[in-house]
Design a protein around this motif. Structure first.
Motif, PDB file in Angstrom:
ATOM      1  N   CYS A  36       0.825  -1.201   0.000  1.00  0.00           N
ATOM      2  CA  CYS A  36       0.000   0.000   0.000  1.00  0.00           C
ATOM      3  C   CYS A  36       0.863   1.256   0.000  1.00  0.00           C
ATOM      4  O   CYS A  36       1.955   1.278   0.577  1.00  0.00           O
ATOM      5  CB  CYS A  36      -0.890  -0.042   1.242  1.00  0.00           C
ATOM      6  SG  CYS A  36      -1.971   1.386   1.432  1.00  0.00           S
ATOM      7  N   ARG A  87       0.313   3.998   1.571  1.00  0.00           N
ATOM      8  CA  ARG A  87       0.398   4.670   2.871  1.00  0.00           C
ATOM      9  C   ARG A  87       1.653   4.203   3.591  1.00  0.00           C
ATOM     10  O   ARG A  87       1.887   2.994   3.738  1.00  0.00           O
ATOM     11  CB  ARG A  87      -0.848   4.361   3.714  1.00  0.00           C
ATOM     12  CG  ARG A  87      -0.874   5.133   5.045  1.00  0.00           C
ATOM     13  CD  ARG A  87      -2.272   5.181   5.637  1.00  0.00           C
ATOM     14  NE  ARG A  87      -2.710   3.879   6.098  1.00  0.00           N
ATOM     15  CZ  ARG A  87      -2.645   3.452   7.371  1.00  0.00           C
ATOM     16  NH1 ARG A  87      -2.145   4.233   8.308  1.00  0.00           N
ATOM     17  NH2 ARG A  87      -3.095   2.262   7.686  1.00  0.00           N
ATOM     18  N   THR A 120       2.786   3.886   6.550  1.00  0.00           N
ATOM     19  CA  THR A 120       2.766   3.023   7.730  1.00  0.00           C
ATOM     20  C   THR A 120       2.001   1.729   7.515  1.00  0.00           C
ATOM     21  O   THR A 120       1.827   0.952   8.452  1.00  0.00           O
ATOM     22  CB  THR A 120       2.161   3.776   8.922  1.00  0.00           C
ATOM     23  OG1 THR A 120       0.844   4.223   8.566  1.00  0.00           O
ATOM     24  CG2 THR A 120       3.015   4.970   9.299  1.00  0.00           C
ATOM     25  N   CYS A 121       1.534   1.513   6.279  1.00  0.00           N
ATOM     26  CA  CYS A 121       0.748   0.308   5.999  1.00  0.00           C
ATOM     27  C   CYS A 121       1.604  -0.724   5.268  1.00  0.00           C
ATOM     28  O   CYS A 121       2.297  -0.401   4.306  1.00  0.00           O
ATOM     29  CB  CYS A 121      -0.477   0.655   5.160  1.00  0.00           C
ATOM     30  SG  CYS A 121      -1.508  -0.759   4.741  1.00  0.00           S
ATOM     31  N   ASN A 156       0.109  -3.669   4.228  1.00  0.00           N
ATOM     32  CA  ASN A 156      -0.832  -4.567   3.568  1.00  0.00           C
ATOM     33  C   ASN A 156      -0.518  -4.694   2.073  1.00  0.00           C
ATOM     34  O   ASN A 156       0.043  -3.781   1.469  1.00  0.00           O
ATOM     35  CB  ASN A 156      -2.261  -4.071   3.733  1.00  0.00           C
ATOM     36  CG  ASN A 156      -2.756  -4.221   5.154  1.00  0.00           C
ATOM     37  OD1 ASN A 156      -2.289  -5.088   5.887  1.00  0.00           O
ATOM     38  ND2 ASN A 156      -3.686  -3.357   5.536  1.00  0.00           N
ATOM     39  N   CYS A 181      -4.418  -0.226  -0.296  1.00  0.00           N
ATOM     40  CA  CYS A 181      -5.000  -1.543  -0.021  1.00  0.00           C
ATOM     41  C   CYS A 181      -6.508  -1.483   0.159  1.00  0.00           C
ATOM     42  O   CYS A 181      -7.202  -2.466  -0.078  1.00  0.00           O
ATOM     43  CB  CYS A 181      -4.343  -2.158   1.216  1.00  0.00           C
ATOM     44  SG  CYS A 181      -4.678  -1.253   2.752  1.00  0.00           S
ATOM     45  N   CYS A 211      -7.833   2.892   4.142  1.00  0.00           N
ATOM     46  CA  CYS A 211      -6.415   3.239   4.218  1.00  0.00           C
ATOM     47  C   CYS A 211      -6.133   4.507   3.402  1.00  0.00           C
ATOM     48  O   CYS A 211      -5.316   5.346   3.787  1.00  0.00           O
ATOM     49  CB  CYS A 211      -5.567   2.074   3.700  1.00  0.00           C
ATOM     50  SG  CYS A 211      -3.880   2.069   4.369  1.00  0.00           S
TER      51      CYS A 211
END
Length: 385
Positions: free
Chosen positions: A22, A24, A26-27, A29, A49, A53
């Motif tokens: 993803c 983002r 901090t993601c 996924n 994702c 998000c």
């Protein structure tokens, strides 16, 4: 957008972007098919994702949109009152690099031509030695070669930045430096002046249009000496317009008539008398702001060569002197103004302007045109309609 399994990592990978997680920060996924629609509009892929998000990422993710917008073709001065139809199209391409083996003029690093400034108010005109004259001939021959190659590119749909790229490449590959580059901070390797632009147009992403006229101004520093020349060219059907032809051919012929009087003892002020008389006879005005100039080891130096009548320029031509004559004529008023880029000069009424420039050597009996056209040079005279 299709998503496939990546057997090696066990994660999903987007087939188009090659991204596996993803967008983002901090993601961690796996990526899905969901893209930021604003990024997509700007031609960038940003996959998330999930919708949730994407919403969480929005406060920081949206900051890149301003950067992406700046990279899109745009008018950098949208509130400026332009006088004609030409608009700059930014962003400008990055500054083109100079190889380490290319000798530099003194303005190359900080933009300041120190040697020129020292003699700016001098009325002494430099007399070149035979060895220096040979260097000037070689520099001017190279300038002609590069101008002709640039002129061969002129057609509807080509950008002036693409012409700049070719000029820069040919210049440095020949071991020369493109004199305009960083001269008082000018950002490009030649000047490209379209339609109402009188001179000093900055190459950018604007595409030449069918019916335009464009001046290509080439200057280079080779073997310690500068060459300087330019011509105006018809783009596509421009030569089918009688006003275009009257303007361009009058400017071309005005230069030829001025060259014809150059010889030892000729007063520099006489050049303007010849040019303006012919311009007026053909319904054109003579731009007064800019003039021809001495060119040798220095890019610009004495003498000044005004192109308008009844000027008070002192001095006479002597064998061994080198200088340019470069009349700029307009279909309307001779008055001009400068765009906010601090370089591009345009007619204040938005009517078209043309320019031609040759660099001359004064000989014992007349003059030698150091930048003369070759039999196969692109462009050339067009019959008046």
């Amino acid at each position: 957008m299709s998503v496939v399994a990546d057997a090696a990592s066990g994660r999903e990978t987007n087939q188009v972007s090659g991204e596996s997680k993803c967008a983002r920060d901090t993601c961690e996924n796996p990526v899905s098919s969901l893209q930021c629609p604003t990024c997509l509009k700007y031609g960038k892929s940003s996959f998330f994702c999930s919708q949730d998000c994407f919403k969480r990422a929005w406060p920081t993710h949206k900051l890149i949109h301003k950067e992406l917008a700046a990279l899109q073709p745009h008018d950098p001065f949208p509130d400026y009152a332009y006088t004609g139809s030409v608009r700059p199209v930014y962003p400008l391409s990055p500054t083109r690099l100079i190889p380490a083996n290319v000798p530099l003029p003194d303005h190359a690093k900080d933009g300041i031509p120190v040697a020129e400034q020292r003699i700016f108010r001098s009325t002494n005109v430099y007399i070149n030695t035979p060895e220096e004259i040979q260097c000037l001939r070689e520099a001017c021959a190279l300038g002609r070669k590069i101008l002709d190659a640039a002129a061969a590119m002129v057609k509807p749909g080509i950008t002036t930045d693409a012409i700049d790229e070719l000029v820069h490449k040919m210049t440095v590959e020949a071991g020369a430096y493109p004199s305009p580059l960083n001269y008082y901070k000018f950002p490009k390797s030649l000047c490209t002046s379209v339609n109402e632009v009188v001179c000093h147009g900055i190459p950018d992403l604007r595409k030449l249009q069918d019916g335009d006229i464009v001046n290509l101004d080439i200057s280079l520093y080779y073997k310690g000496h500068h060459a300087d020349l330019n011509e105006t060219y018809y783009v596509g059907k421009a030569k089918e317009d009688s006003d275009n032809v009257r303007l361009v051919e009058t400017t071309r012929e005005a230069l030829d008539k001025a060259i014809a009087i150059v010889k030892p003892g000729m007063p520099f002020r006489e050049i303007g008398n010849v040019i303006e008389k012919f311009a007026k006879e053909n319904g054109c005005s003579t731009i007064r702001t800019y003039c021809g100039h001495g060119t040798n080891k220095l890019f610009h130096c004495p003498p000044n060569i005004p192109h308008y009548a009844k000027n008070k320029t002192p001095g006479v031509a002597k064998p061994g002197m080198t200088f340019t004559i470069e009349p700029m004529l307009a279909l309307g008023t001779w008055k001009e103004k400068t765009w906010p880029d601090n370089w591009t000069s345009v007619t204040i009424d938005g009517k078209r302007s043309a320019q031609f420039e040759h660099m001359l050597l004064v000989t014992e009996t007349g003059c030698e045109v150091l930048t003369a056209r070759l039999p196969n040079s692109p462009g050339g005279p067009v019959a008046r309609i």
